[in-house]
Design an enzyme around this catalytic site. Structure first.
Site, mmCIF file in Angstrom:
data_model
loop_
_atom_site.group_PDB
_atom_site.id
_atom_site.type_symbol
_atom_site.label_atom_id
_atom_site.label_comp_id
_atom_site.label_asym_id
_atom_site.label_seq_id
_atom_site.Cartn_x
_atom_site.Cartn_y
_atom_site.Cartn_z
ATOM 1 N N PHE A 171 0.811 -1.217 0.000
ATOM 2 C CA PHE A 171 0.000 0.000 0.000
ATOM 3 C C PHE A 171 0.841 1.262 0.000
ATOM 4 C CE2 PHE A 171 0.834 -0.363 4.500
ATOM 5 C CZ PHE A 171 0.755 0.915 5.024
ATOM 6 N N LYS A 172 2.118 1.150 0.352
ATOM 7 C CA LYS A 172 2.981 2.336 0.392
ATOM 8 C C LYS A 172 3.171 2.959 -0.993
ATOM 9 C CE LYS A 172 3.576 1.398 4.750
ATOM 10 N NZ LYS A 172 4.821 1.054 5.415
#
Length: 616
Positions: free
Chosen positions: A221-222
């Site tokens: 998700f980064k």
């Protein structure tokens, strides 16, 4: 409006030169009205032809053609609801002009209301951490959209939604909408994200939906934030009046490091930015490590630390606060420090977009109607991801219950149940979900600032107490506000439960969860209700944790090798959803070029920083 006629009499309306002239003449406000509303009004007026209307063209085609020119020139957008009244639109435009004259400002979580140091976005993204050790937060009310305005975003692409949301936060003096649009398109292109939807929503079972945030280049998700944040950072540098260089100092629990390295590597050859990443040598997966230590570039330095993430993060915060270190770096090397963790507001802000977009996707899929409530469950360590979901609610997304899911390092669960944040008897445990192997949750400070209505002195007292004594306690009324007003529920999951959920979900659905998502799924099962859908944030691809996922599936592990390609190959043969990430397999086959491992002592880390700066 400028009109130019060709020799053949064809009207060349709104050519680029004309709109450029309009843009130079003053503030341009794009009154964004749904084209069907315009068509209905034209129909009532019995208008069936417009200037530049060619034979065979529909009026809708002409309107779309004109819109392309407006989008190249506007400074501010007045997003109109369907069939919004003239009076309401006028009020909206007036508010836009007022906000233009008084842009969003930011202050430290620890500053008092009378003496707040005011910063703008440019300064905030470059600094990373506030001078007093606090974190930057908005200094006034969050921008918000009405349900009617959110409804306009339902049928848009992820990129279009990102533009309309981020426009509310970023003043055109910092980045004009046209530049912001180009930044977003580059960040969320198909060359970066394997899914056309960027971050799709898929149904898992019954009333549970997975938000797949792992389709980016480093499979976590980064990437959603760190494909755009470096471009905004570069934009801020171009507006600086000095010639300082920047060292991005990153502590990572596994995923942030590789996402930062990938995102900043795509800047347009900017030699004024370099990156140093610190990671716990024995606290991340083999694939996570390979994604970082194989990056072959003179502009990056990746260092293993003989400690855990908390010690890495604490050392970095101490270095940021050290006046002597910062002065020495400036005097000797003309270098300033900045951050790309979620302690940097510029990293956190883009995450608001995908939490808003996830809700809009459920509306588009017909799961809910606009304004219906929805729950969200997020595996949580540093509290940035779930905080972005709270910020989405502040902007008008009707999330109801927020479920904070922890692993065995369940200090957040303990805090939200007792009001006591106590590190004194805690020792960080290495788990199969390393990205949330965190005991010092940085963004909890921002959340408590929101909960207390911005009580800086109270926040300062709590977190300075935590730093000094390893403990703080919030009053019962704060805990009640968290539960009753913010609807936060916290729970945790054991390693055995995590593995069992991976195995059970795969057997029953054919979907393979990574350990972090399994933590969230396990906790979500205890809270899911038939009244509302539950969005579970799937934060990483299972391929980043091949050994642990294989063990959870009770598969025999292949013979050990240096690059863990054998176990990845085994997972590749498992018929599972989502599809296998080919980029991970190629990453682990690259040779390791960063081999340094040091102690977590601040002096050792500072020495590495100065050595890296001297080589610049």
């Amino acid at each position: 409006m400028m009109i130019s006629w060709s020799r053949t009499g064809e009207c060349l309306l709104l050519i680029s030169e004309a709109m450029d002239h309009v843009a130079r003449s003053g503030l341009v406000i794009f009154v964004d009205v749904h084209y069907e509303d315009i068509l209905q009004r034209l129909h009532k007026m019995k208008v069936d032809r417009l200037v530049t209307h060619r034979e065979g063209q529909s009026i809708a085609d002409v309107l779309q053609y004109r819109r392309s020119f407006y989008e190249k020139a506007y400074d501010l957008r007045a997003l109109c609801e369907r069939f919004e009244s003239v009076e309401s639109v006028t009020t909206k435009i007036d508010r836009l002009v007022q906000n233009f004259s008084s842009p969003m400002n930011y202050a430290s979580t620890r500053s008092d209301s009378d003496g707040k140091a005011i910063h703008h976005f440019q300064d905030v993204i470059l600094r990373g951490l506030a001078e007093d050790g606090g974190l930057f937060v908005p200094g006034k009310e969050f921008p918000s959209l009405t349900w009617g305005e959110w409804s306009r975003l339902v049928e848009l692409s992820f990129q279009e939604r990102a533009l309309l949301i981020l426009e509310r936060w970023l003043h055109p003096d910092f980045v004009r909408p046209q530049t912001l649009s180009a930044i977003i398109d580059k960040a969320y292109s198909r060359s970066n994200f394997s899914s056309e939807d960027v971050i799709p929503i898929v149904k898992l079972e019954e009333n549970q939906y997975l938000m797949e945030t792992f389709h980016g280049p480093t499979a976590s998700f980064k990437d959603a934030a760190l494909q755009i944040m470096p471009q905004l950072f570069e934009q801020a540098i171009t507006k600086e009046t000095n010639s300082a260089r920047y060292l991005i100092l990153v502590a990572t629990s596994g995923d942030t490091g590789s996402a930062v390295l990938d995102g900043f590597s795509k800047l347009s050859g900017n030699s004024n930015v370099r990156v140093m990443v610190l990671y716990p040598e024995h606290g991340i997966s083999s694939v996570q490590k390979a994604l970082m230590t194989s990056v072959d570039s003179d502009s990056v330095k990746v260092i293993g630390v003989d400690g855990d993430f908390d010690s890495c993060q604490s050392a970095i915060k101490a270095i940021f606060r050290s006046q002597s270190v910062n002065e020495r770096l400036m005097d000797a090397y003309n270098i300033k420090l900045s951050a790309a963790n979620s302690i940097n507001w510029g990293r956190l802000l883009p995450q608001v977009v995908y939490h808003a977009s996830a809700y809009l996707d459920l509306v588009r899929q017909g799961v809910i109607g606009m304004g219906d409530e929805c729950d969200v469950c997020i595996p949580t360590g540093n509290f940035g991801n779930i905080l972005a979901a709270f910020y989405a609610r502040e902007m008008g997304i009707p999330y109801k219950m927020f479920i904070c899911a922890s692993n065995v390092n369940n200090i957040l669960t303990e805090f939200f149940q007792t009001g006591i944040y106590d590190l004194r008897q805690r020792k960080l445990q290495v788990s199969t979900s390393p990205a949330i192997d965190i005991l010092k949750s940085s963004n909890l400070e921002r959340f408590l600032h929101l909960v207390t209505g911005g009580d800086g002195p109270m926040i300062k007292n709590w977190f300075e107490g935590l730093h000094k004594d390893g403990i703080f306690k919030v009053p019962n009324e704060v805990l009640e506000t968290i539960s009753d007003k913010f609807n936060l529920v916290s729970d945790w999951c054991s390693e055995e439960q995590c593995a069992k959920t991976i195995r059970t979900v795969f057997k029953e659905t054919g979907y393979l969860l990574d350990p972090h998502t399994s933590i969230a799924k396990t906790v979500a099962d205890r809270q899911t209700t038939s009244e509302r859908p539950m969005i579970i944030c799937s934060t990483a691809h299972y391929g980043k944790f091949p050994e642990d996922v294989s063990r959870a599936l009770q598969l025999p592990l292949p013979a050990e090798n240096d690059d863990c390609s054998g176990v990845l190959q085994q997972l590749k043969t498992v018929s599972a959803l989502p599809s296998f990430n080919q980029g991970l397999e190629s990453a682990v086959k690259k040779p390791r070029v960063h081999n340094s491992v040091i102690s977590d002592d601040m002096k050792n880390i500072t020495r590495e920083i100065e050595t890296f700066c001297a080589e610049w």
